[in-house]
Design a protein around this motif. Structure first.
Motif, short mmCIF file in Angstrom:
data_model
loop_
_atom_site.label_atom_id
_atom_site.label_comp_id
_atom_site.label_asym_id
_atom_site.label_seq_id
_atom_site.Cartn_x
_atom_site.Cartn_y
_atom_site.Cartn_z
N ALA A 190 0.81 -1.23 0.03
CA ALA A 190 -0.13 0.00 0.17
C ALA A 190 0.82 1.19 0.10
CB ALA A 190 -0.89 -0.04 1.23
N LEU A 191 2.28 1.14 0.05
CA LEU A 191 3.08 2.32 0.12
C LEU A 191 3.10 2.78 -1.43
CD1 LEU A 191 6.35 0.97 1.99
CD2 LEU A 191 4.65 3.03 2.75
N VAL A 192 2.59 2.16 -2.16
CA VAL A 192 2.40 2.59 -3.46
C VAL A 192 1.60 3.68 -3.80
CG1 VAL A 192 0.74 1.17 -4.34
CG2 VAL A 192 2.56 1.90 -6.20
N LEU A 193 0.66 3.94 -2.97
CA LEU A 193 -0.33 4.90 -2.82
C LEU A 193 0.35 6.37 -2.24
CD1 LEU A 193 -3.33 3.01 -1.41
CD2 LEU A 193 -2.92 3.60 -3.77
N ASN A 194 1.55 6.39 -1.81
CA ASN A 194 2.24 7.67 -1.47
C ASN A 194 3.26 7.98 -2.34
OD1 ASN A 194 2.19 9.67 0.36
ND2 ASN A 194 4.13 8.65 1.22
N GLU A 195 3.51 7.56 -3.48
CA GLU A 195 4.50 7.55 -4.49
C GLU A 195 4.13 8.75 -5.38
OE1 GLU A 195 6.38 2.99 -4.03
OE2 GLU A 195 5.49 3.83 -6.05
N VAL A 196 5.40 9.41 -5.95
CA VAL A 196 5.40 10.43 -7.02
C VAL A 196 6.65 9.89 -8.00
CG1 VAL A 196 5.78 12.56 -8.01
CG2 VAL A 196 4.42 12.34 -5.80
N HIS A 197 6.32 9.63 -9.04
CA HIS A 197 7.45 8.92 -10.26
C HIS A 197 7.68 10.37 -11.10
CE1 HIS A 197 6.98 4.70 -9.17
NE2 HIS A 197 5.85 5.08 -8.49
N ILE A 198 9.06 10.56 -11.21
CA ILE A 198 9.46 11.67 -12.14
C ILE A 198 10.35 10.70 -13.00
CG2 ILE A 198 10.78 13.48 -12.26
CD1 ILE A 198 10.33 14.19 -9.27
N TYR A 199 10.07 11.16 -14.34
CA TYR A 199 10.51 10.46 -15.37
C TYR A 199 11.79 11.81 -16.12
CZ TYR A 199 7.29 6.73 -14.89
OH TYR A 199 6.44 5.70 -14.36
N ILE A 200 12.99 11.26 -16.49
CA ILE A 200 13.78 12.08 -17.29
C ILE A 200 14.44 11.14 -18.10
CG2 ILE A 200 14.14 13.83 -15.07
CD1 ILE A 200 16.95 12.26 -14.76
N ASN A 201 15.12 11.91 -18.97
CA ASN A 201 16.26 11.02 -19.84
C ASN A 201 17.30 11.86 -19.89
OD1 ASN A 201 17.09 9.32 -21.82
ND2 ASN A 201 16.00 10.03 -23.66
N ASP A 202 18.35 11.12 -19.08
CA ASP A 202 19.73 11.79 -19.06
C ASP A 202 20.83 10.74 -19.02
OD1 ASP A 202 21.57 13.74 -18.08
OD2 ASP A 202 20.75 14.30 -16.05
N THR A 203 22.08 11.21 -18.97
CA THR A 203 23.09 10.34 -19.11
C THR A 203 23.04 9.33 -17.70
OG1 THR A 203 24.72 11.90 -17.83
CG2 THR A 203 24.50 11.92 -20.34
N ALA A 204 23.81 8.57 -17.59
CA ALA A 204 23.84 7.32 -16.68
C ALA A 204 23.89 8.05 -15.15
CB ALA A 204 24.69 6.36 -16.90
N LEU A 205 23.14 7.81 -14.38
CA LEU A 205 23.16 8.24 -13.04
C LEU A 205 23.83 7.54 -12.02
CD1 LEU A 205 19.67 10.24 -12.76
CD2 LEU A 205 21.79 11.23 -13.48
N GLU A 206 24.31 8.16 -10.90
CA GLU A 206 24.83 7.38 -9.98
C GLU A 206 24.16 7.60 -8.57
OE1 GLU A 206 28.91 7.21 -9.83
OE2 GLU A 206 29.05 6.98 -11.99
N LYS A 207 24.29 6.94 -7.47
CA LYS A 207 23.87 7.33 -6.25
C LYS A 207 24.68 8.49 -5.61
CE LYS A 207 22.93 2.50 -5.30
NZ LYS A 207 23.61 1.41 -4.62
N GLY A 208 24.01 9.38 -4.82
CA GLY A 208 24.59 10.52 -4.26
C GLY A 208 23.84 11.85 -4.42
N GLN A 209 24.61 12.88 -4.38
CA GLN A 209 24.09 14.22 -4.21
C GLN A 209 23.78 14.25 -6.02
OE1 GLN A 209 23.26 15.73 -1.97
NE2 GLN A 209 22.18 17.48 -3.03
N TYR A 210 22.47 14.83 -6.01
CA TYR A 210 22.02 15.09 -7.40
C TYR A 210 20.99 16.33 -7.58
CZ TYR A 210 19.84 14.05 -12.12
OH TYR A 210 19.52 14.33 -13.32
#
Length: 176
Positions: A103-123
């Protein structure tokens, strides 16, 4: 006979337990006000970049409202349901229980981009790079239909089973 009726009723309850969600595309995905509204309502932000998925933690808007500052992290299992369009690809989810946090799915916002490969960390995400934003909501109409159809079909099964048992028991009595 008395033991079978509770089993049939239990079957009826399980037949009517489908919950559905829908992904609603926002009208203004790249507006600072839209992002601020999601942040105020404590939505869980998920970033999609092609086949990459990240949890967006510590989400803040820049002073000029043109950049989302966040920390990208691995997407937890509890927030991966929408990646496969829900259970069996039908945008189904289970209510919270000790076995499931779907049910956590009901609290989600999905943002779609098309960028170069991303990595974990500050963005820092430029709002102009956002192609689409979806907010996940309960599909009340589909869920209600599912509950009604499940209940009616379960009731018919229960009535049929009871009628069969009564007929079977009557046939046994008359043979003696």
């Amino acid at each position: 006979m008395k033991r079978i009726i509770p089993l049939i009723l239990l079957l009826v309850l399980f037949a009517s337990c489908n919950n559905y969600y829908k992904a609603v595309v926002t009208n203004n995905p790249a507006k600072a006000e839209t992002i601020a509204t999601f942040k105020k309502t404590d939505k869980y932000f998920i970033l999609h970049n092609g086949q990459q998925y990240f949890s967006m933690n510590s989400v803040n808007l820049s002073q000029d409202g043109q950049v989302i500052e966040c920390n990208l992290a691995e997407l937890p299992k509890d927030h991966q349901l929408h990646l496969s369009n829900g259970r069996n690809g039908k945008r189904k989810y289970k209510k919270d229980s000790e076995w499931s946090n779907e049910a956590l799915v009901l609290n989600e916002v999905h943002i779609y981009i098309n960028d170069t490969a991303l990595e974990k960390g500050q963005y820092n995400l430029q709002l102009e790079k956002i192609m689409k934003t979806e907010i996940i909501q309960k599909d009340k109409a589909k869920s209600s239909r599912s509950h009604i159809i499940g209940f009616l079909s379960g009731t018919l099964i229960a009535v049929g089973a009871i009628a069969t048992l009564v007929t079977f028991n009557s046939a046994i009595i008359f043979t003696f």
